[in-house]
Design a protein around this motif. Structure first.
Motif: not given
Length: 328
Positions: A13-18, A30-34, A55-56, A62-63
């Motif tokens: 699933t796609a997630y945006a930064a933040g 999420a500190v890096q979108a993907g 990384r996922d 980031e916890w």
């Protein structure tokens, strides 16, 4: 600054930064979108050290918190300090009283009202319920977990009557203050050399009517009380005691051991003293009348006894000699 809202986590699933997600009892940002991997979800528990980034798939998480805390929170404030940010505050509450306080008025800077009406007690270490929690973490230490400062008053000299007060007849069942840390000193006064002003009454003062003023248990490797101060007196005992001013009832090899260098006396009392060399001086010496069974009765060299006719002295192991007494 994050929103504190957690989206459902899903693989591929796609997630945006933040974006925030909950995985088990862990909340990640999420500190890096993907796009997440098919089978690479981050751990669902609190990491051993923070910051913790994993990384996922194409996402870097980031916890940021426990999911149980993050999912049901009345207010969520997050501040992240990075290089170049300068001094920063997570939250600031400035409260300035400029009206004269009168009887019955209440002026709390910040108030937390916390009640448990669930019908079940919180079990320590299992279902902790905490009114205020300060959690410290990171790769470097901070100076204070909790700090209370004051600038003093122009009229009284002090900013407050109590810097820290625990008030209530039954506010705590086990202990009003519990120290479980592994620090060098459990409770210190001026240990760091900062703010070592003299206390005018006492460093610790107990005027309660509790069964004990201080109770010490457990295994100590050096001493129960270690006094290395240069005060005039180690312990000043006064008042009316029903049993004893000082009572020692342990099963240790020696009840009281004196090993210091004493200029006047090792121990001194009313009408008697033991000088630094071990000599005893007493206003009077009294011992019960006793007669050895024979001249070979058990004894150690130096023992003595007396009755109405003789004074007996043990000159060697199990060897008594005597001298007669006479009237004058």
């Amino acid at each position: 600054m994050g929103t504190g809202y957690a989206k459902p986590y899903a693989a591929s699933t796609a997630y945006a930064a933040g974006d925030n997600v909950n995985v088990g009892n862990a909340t990640y940002r999420a500190v890096q979108a993907g796009t997440t991997g098919a089978n690479s979800a981050p751990p669902g528990a609190r990491p051993a050290r923070v910051p913790f980034v994993v990384r996922d798939g194409g996402v870097r998480w980031e916890w940021i918190n426990d999911a149980a805390i993050n999912s049901k929170v009345g207010a969520y404030v997050e501040t992240e300090v990075v290089d170049g940010a300068g001094a920063a505050w997570g939250a600031a509450f400035n409260y300035h009283i400029k009206t004269k306080p009168r009887a019955g008025q209440f002026f709390p800077g910040v108030e937390f009202d916390y009640a448990n009406d669930s019908g079940a007690d919180c079990a320590l270490g299992i279902t902790d319920c905490t009114a205020i929690r300060v959690g410290l973490s990171g790769d470097a230490q901070v100076t204070h977990g909790l700090q209370i400062t004051g600038e003093g008053s122009a009229t009284t000299g002090y900013s407050a009557i109590w810097a820290f007060r625990i008030n209530g007849e039954k506010v705590a069942r086990q202990a009003s203050i519990e120290v479980d840390s592994m620090s060098e000193v459990g409770l210190g006064f001026g240990v760091s050399g900062i703010g070592t002003s003299a206390h005018s009454v006492a460093a610790i003062r107990d005027v309660s009517t509790s069964p004990r003023a201080i109770q010490v248990s457990g295994i100590k490797s050096v001493a129960t009380i270690d006094d290395t101060a240069t005060t005039p007196t180690f312990a000043n005992i006064g008042g009316t005691k029903s049993l004893a001013g000082l009572r020692e009832a342990s099963t240790t090899p020696t009840g009281i051991l004196l090993q210091g260098r004493y200029a006047a006396a090792q121990i001194s009392g009313a009408g008697w003293s033991v000088d630094p060399a071990g000599g005893l001086t007493a206003a009077r010496l009294n011992s019960p009348l006793a007669t050895p069974a024979s001249s070979r009765a058990p004894c150690r060299a130096g023992d003595w006894a007396h009755d109405t006719h003789f004074i007996y002295t043990c000159v060697a192991a199990d060897t008594w000699k005597r001298s007669p007494l006479s009237s004058w």
